[in-house]
Design a protein around this motif. Structure first.
Motif, mmCIF file in Angstrom:
data_model
loop_
_atom_site.group_PDB
_atom_site.id
_atom_site.type_symbol
_atom_site.label_atom_id
_atom_site.label_comp_id
_atom_site.label_asym_id
_atom_site.label_seq_id
_atom_site.Cartn_x
_atom_site.Cartn_y
_atom_site.Cartn_z
ATOM 1 N N LEU A 146 59.074 -3.493 68.422
ATOM 2 C CA LEU A 146 59.834 -4.134 69.488
ATOM 3 C C LEU A 146 60.938 -4.988 68.875
ATOM 4 C CD1 LEU A 146 56.874 -5.187 71.780
ATOM 5 C CD2 LEU A 146 58.419 -3.279 72.095
ATOM 6 N N ASN A 147 62.112 -4.930 69.475
ATOM 7 C CA ASN A 147 63.254 -5.714 69.009
ATOM 8 C C ASN A 147 63.135 -7.115 69.613
ATOM 9 O OD1 ASN A 147 65.738 -6.887 68.520
ATOM 10 N ND2 ASN A 147 66.898 -5.033 68.946
ATOM 11 N N ILE A 148 62.423 -7.988 68.912
ATOM 12 C CA ILE A 148 62.110 -9.320 69.437
ATOM 13 C C ILE A 148 63.369 -10.132 69.734
ATOM 14 C CG2 ILE A 148 60.946 -11.512 68.952
ATOM 15 C CD1 ILE A 148 58.793 -9.826 67.494
ATOM 16 N N PRO A 149 64.372 -10.161 68.837
ATOM 17 C CA PRO A 149 65.574 -10.927 69.180
ATOM 18 C C PRO A 149 66.254 -10.430 70.463
ATOM 19 C CG PRO A 149 65.555 -10.452 66.836
ATOM 20 C CD PRO A 149 64.426 -9.666 67.459
ATOM 21 N N ARG A 150 66.328 -9.117 70.647
ATOM 22 C CA ARG A 150 66.942 -8.555 71.856
ATOM 23 C C ARG A 150 66.099 -8.886 73.094
ATOM 24 N NH1 ARG A 150 70.942 -7.244 75.040
ATOM 25 N NH2 ARG A 150 70.822 -5.196 75.987
ATOM 26 N N LEU A 151 64.776 -8.762 72.973
ATOM 27 C CA LEU A 151 63.894 -9.097 74.091
ATOM 28 C C LEU A 151 64.024 -10.574 74.465
ATOM 29 C CD1 LEU A 151 60.718 -7.069 73.102
ATOM 30 C CD2 LEU A 151 62.147 -6.700 75.119
ATOM 31 N N GLU A 186 65.732 -14.679 78.161
ATOM 32 C CA GLU A 186 66.442 -15.929 78.447
ATOM 33 C C GLU A 186 67.473 -15.723 79.552
ATOM 34 O OE1 GLU A 186 67.848 -17.164 74.606
ATOM 35 O OE2 GLU A 186 65.840 -17.789 73.979
ATOM 36 N N ALA A 187 68.137 -14.567 79.547
ATOM 37 C CA ALA A 187 69.097 -14.263 80.614
ATOM 38 C C ALA A 187 68.396 -14.122 81.960
ATOM 39 C CB ALA A 187 69.865 -12.988 80.281
ATOM 40 N N CYS A 188 67.103 -13.790 81.925
ATOM 41 C CA CYS A 188 66.317 -13.655 83.159
ATOM 42 C C CYS A 188 65.646 -14.965 83.547
ATOM 43 C CB CYS A 188 65.257 -12.571 82.991
ATOM 44 S SG CYS A 188 65.931 -10.916 82.811
ATOM 45 N N GLY A 189 65.864 -16.025 82.777
ATOM 46 C CA GLY A 189 65.319 -17.324 83.142
ATOM 47 C C GLY A 189 64.157 -17.805 82.297
ATOM 48 N N TRP A 190 63.697 -17.030 81.327
ATOM 49 C CA TRP A 190 62.597 -17.445 80.464
ATOM 50 C C TRP A 190 63.112 -18.452 79.451
ATOM 51 C CZ3 TRP A 190 61.733 -16.920 75.149
ATOM 52 C CH2 TRP A 190 60.423 -17.172 74.725
ATOM 53 N N SER A 191 62.304 -19.410 79.098
ATOM 54 C CA SER A 191 62.697 -20.346 78.047
ATOM 55 C C SER A 191 61.598 -20.446 77.012
ATOM 56 C CB SER A 191 63.011 -21.722 78.627
ATOM 57 O OG SER A 191 61.828 -22.327 79.107
ATOM 58 N N GLU A 192 61.965 -20.748 75.804
ATOM 59 C CA GLU A 192 61.036 -20.847 74.676
ATOM 60 C C GLU A 192 59.899 -21.822 74.963
ATOM 61 O OE1 GLU A 192 60.055 -19.159 71.190
ATOM 62 O OE2 GLU A 192 62.126 -18.973 71.823
#
Length: 122
Positions: A96-101, A106-112
């Motif tokens: 899985l491309n973790i940086p791309r995911l 984040e663009a969908c509203g998720w935050s670290e």
């Protein structure tokens, strides 16, 4: 399993609505399956039988391959074929491309802060 990676994948399943990237439900199911089987580096190798369990009983290898190709075309997963000692195909290795995911999540509203403190990708 890397729970943070699964959380990111769940968030990314909304990306088609947020970013106008067409991702069919089947590809979303495959992404969730891969994330649920991946280690913290995003690497996994589920069989077609396992991938099929995340879809429907009507899924064929062709359907699964098509969904994996969609994820690959969007840069979300890299596929490496694997072979046994006799040269026969075995389950592919998926990364899985973790940086791309993360970027899409984040663009969908998720935050670290919403995820675990677990460090992915290392």
């Amino acid at each position: 399993m890397a729970w943070q990676l699964l959380n990111i994948a769940v968030e990314v399943t909304h990306l088609d609505k947020e970013l106008s990237i067409p991702v069919p439900n089947g590809a979303k199911s495959v992404l969730l399956c891969l994330a649920s089987h991946a280690d913290k580096r995003g690497v996994c190798f589920p069989s077609y039988r396992i991938l099929r369990k995340w879809g429907t009983v009507t899924w064929t290898r062709t359907t699964i391959k098509r969904n994996i190709k969609i994820l690959s075309d969007h840069g979300l997963v890299e596929v490496s074929p694997r072979h046994d000692r006799s040269g026969r195909n075995t389950s592919s290795l998926y990364r899985l491309n973790i940086p791309r995911l993360r970027e899409l999540a984040e663009a969908c509203g998720w935050s670290e802060e919403e995820g675990d403190e677990e460090d992915l990708g290392e």
